[in-house]
Design a protein around this motif. Sequence first.
Motif, mmCIF file in Angstrom:
data_model
loop_
_atom_site.group_PDB
_atom_site.id
_atom_site.type_symbol
_atom_site.label_atom_id
_atom_site.label_comp_id
_atom_site.label_asym_id
_atom_site.label_seq_id
_atom_site.Cartn_x
_atom_site.Cartn_y
_atom_site.Cartn_z
ATOM 1 N N GLN A 1 0.931 -1.138 0.054
ATOM 2 C CA GLN A 1 0.109 -0.068 -0.014
ATOM 3 C C GLN A 1 0.950 1.263 0.049
ATOM 4 O OE1 GLN A 1 -3.753 0.133 0.092
ATOM 5 N NE2 GLN A 1 -3.383 -1.794 -0.484
ATOM 6 N N ARG B 1 3.613 1.126 -3.263
ATOM 7 C CA ARG B 1 3.129 1.137 -4.662
ATOM 8 C C ARG B 1 3.921 0.891 -5.818
ATOM 9 N NH1 ARG B 1 0.600 5.421 -6.486
ATOM 10 N NH2 ARG B 1 -1.353 4.554 -6.902
ATOM 11 N N GLY C 1 -1.562 -1.807 -4.076
ATOM 12 C CA GLY C 1 -1.083 -0.418 -3.938
ATOM 13 C C GLY C 1 -1.660 0.377 -4.820
ATOM 14 N N GLY C 2 -2.275 -0.001 -5.768
ATOM 15 C CA GLY C 2 -3.087 0.677 -7.007
ATOM 16 C C GLY C 2 -2.408 1.295 -8.194
ATOM 17 N N ALA C 3 -0.910 0.857 -8.211
ATOM 18 C CA ALA C 3 -0.337 1.435 -9.364
ATOM 19 C C ALA C 3 0.100 0.084 -10.161
ATOM 20 C CB ALA C 3 0.953 2.143 -9.057
ATOM 21 N N CYS C 4 0.071 -0.976 -9.547
ATOM 22 C CA CYS C 4 0.444 -2.246 -10.075
ATOM 23 C C CYS C 4 -0.329 -2.673 -11.383
ATOM 24 C CB CYS C 4 0.576 -3.446 -9.059
ATOM 25 S SG CYS C 4 1.484 -4.843 -9.677
#
Length: 591
Positions: free
Chosen positions: A262, A265, A336-339
């Motif tokens: 998290q 990211r 993490g939201g960017a993967c």
Amino acid sequence: MREFAQPAVYTVPDGANLTDPVWSAADEAPSQVTFRRPLDGWTDVTALQFRDEVVGVAKGLIATGVKPGERVGLMARTRYEWTLIDYAIWTAGGVTVPIYETSSAEQVQWILGDSGAVTVVVETSAHQSMVEAVRGELPDLGRVWQIDASAVSLLVEAGSSVPDDEVAARRAALGPDDVATIIYTSGTTGRPKGCVLTHRNLLFEVGNALPVLPSMFNAGASTLLFLPLAHAFARLIQLGAVQSRATLGHAPDVKNLMDDLQTFRPTFVLAVPRVFEKVYNGAKQKAHSEGKGAIFDRADRVAVAYSSSDSPGLLLRVQHALFDRLVYSKLRAALGGACTHAISGGAPLGVRLAHFFRGIGLWVSEGYGLTETSPATAANVDDAVKLGTVGRPLPGMTVRIADDGEVLIAGEHVFREYWHNPAATAEALKDGFFHTGDLGSLDDEGFLTITGRKKELIVTAGGKNVAPAVLEDRIRAHPLVSQAMVVGDAKPFIGAVVTIDPDAFGPWRDAHNKASDATVGDLVNDSDLRAEIQNAVDDANKAVSHAEAVKVFRILPRDFTEETGELTPSMKLKRSVVEKEYADEIAAIYS
């Protein structure tokens, strides 16, 4: 016999070694963030800082007597210091000998003794005590350094009087055909063998793999390593990140992994299939326990359909967009939201699971290789993907399928020898090819599929050859299953022993109104639990003929673990250990 090869896109220059990218990054992009360390939040380490730290530690190794070509043990979790010390060993002209931090005293003694290590860097006081306990059997071993007891700063202090010219001379003398590392294989049978990899092997590997994976390896990318760096798979990602100037982080404690993802990211991650299976199964179980099972199951089907379609229709696109907001975005947020990308290896992922993750916006690249091949030989790359396979051979690499189905590999990434083991070397390296022991096939486009291990083939009493991997992978895909081992050699039919995933068992037990204190051992003959596992077995049997199908299974009372000896550090099954430990349960299958 079939064969497929691709021309190399990179040739190792004369005089090159694995430290070169560290120096070029420091000279060309000194402020580039090369690493991020977990020190009260993520702290940036620039290319220049890293190079200077590598020099400082290398000076300490030189000052304390490490000579060119000498072996240095490295036993620690996946942390920044592991990578720092690895590059420092090379800079000093030494050879890194990784040791899994979970190794036993006997394994530590064997690896340090067989390699002739002159010094070792360990992480903890427990590690140091383990080494000291076997020191009497290690006549070549000198100083033991402990990371938790300021090993890095003590090495820097010890080397403070070593001139920069000495480091430069050591680095200049290091060439592509010098040994870079000796990695001891996991040892599913017998003692681990020391796999000798040169700087050329690893430079050739990285130089030919990175150009076909630009979506992951680039200067704006980042990854968080949590697999053991003692494993060649994670080591390759370390080398690739440094070479491509991507930002690398380390997650030493998997208990904190979700929090680390998290905050860090990453744009891509590296994992074994079991991690992806647990992410999927965990999300599914959570949705069902919260009364949202129907939504998740529909989202699951839409993701697979979307990924499987070359040109999804309007309805499918609308459904996909809806579930992206409701379900998929939350799954990506857990990473993490960017993967957007992941690399999977070590075992087959499964076509459906690969489609699921691609359908939610996470492209999982399956690849194949062994420690002896540095390790990657084939992979699904940015412009050549076929789910269900491990991809085509990478540039500069050749894959041949022998007449008996064995996968043979050639290329400059193939290891030099097994350390102090000429007999094993001669058996593995024949006629210009490395004989992997794996069974596989090549299709007309050069995509490789691995079907099992040659030595693991089961021959039933009726003479039927059965590759257990196909069945085991399908059984293990069930949310409740942790491990499965197929048996039946010289027996009238195929059977299996199955273990239950401890994380999945509690929620299942509660949902099925079993006693709150009931253990797996209490429920091995429970009709509901057996029905669940029967579903997994029935699904696996769809992939094979009737003669190869699992007829009878037994649920074991506890899971297989590395600590109890059934799994290697890289999570491979030690069949001989399971067969011995659970001989009565296996015999009961045929009683």
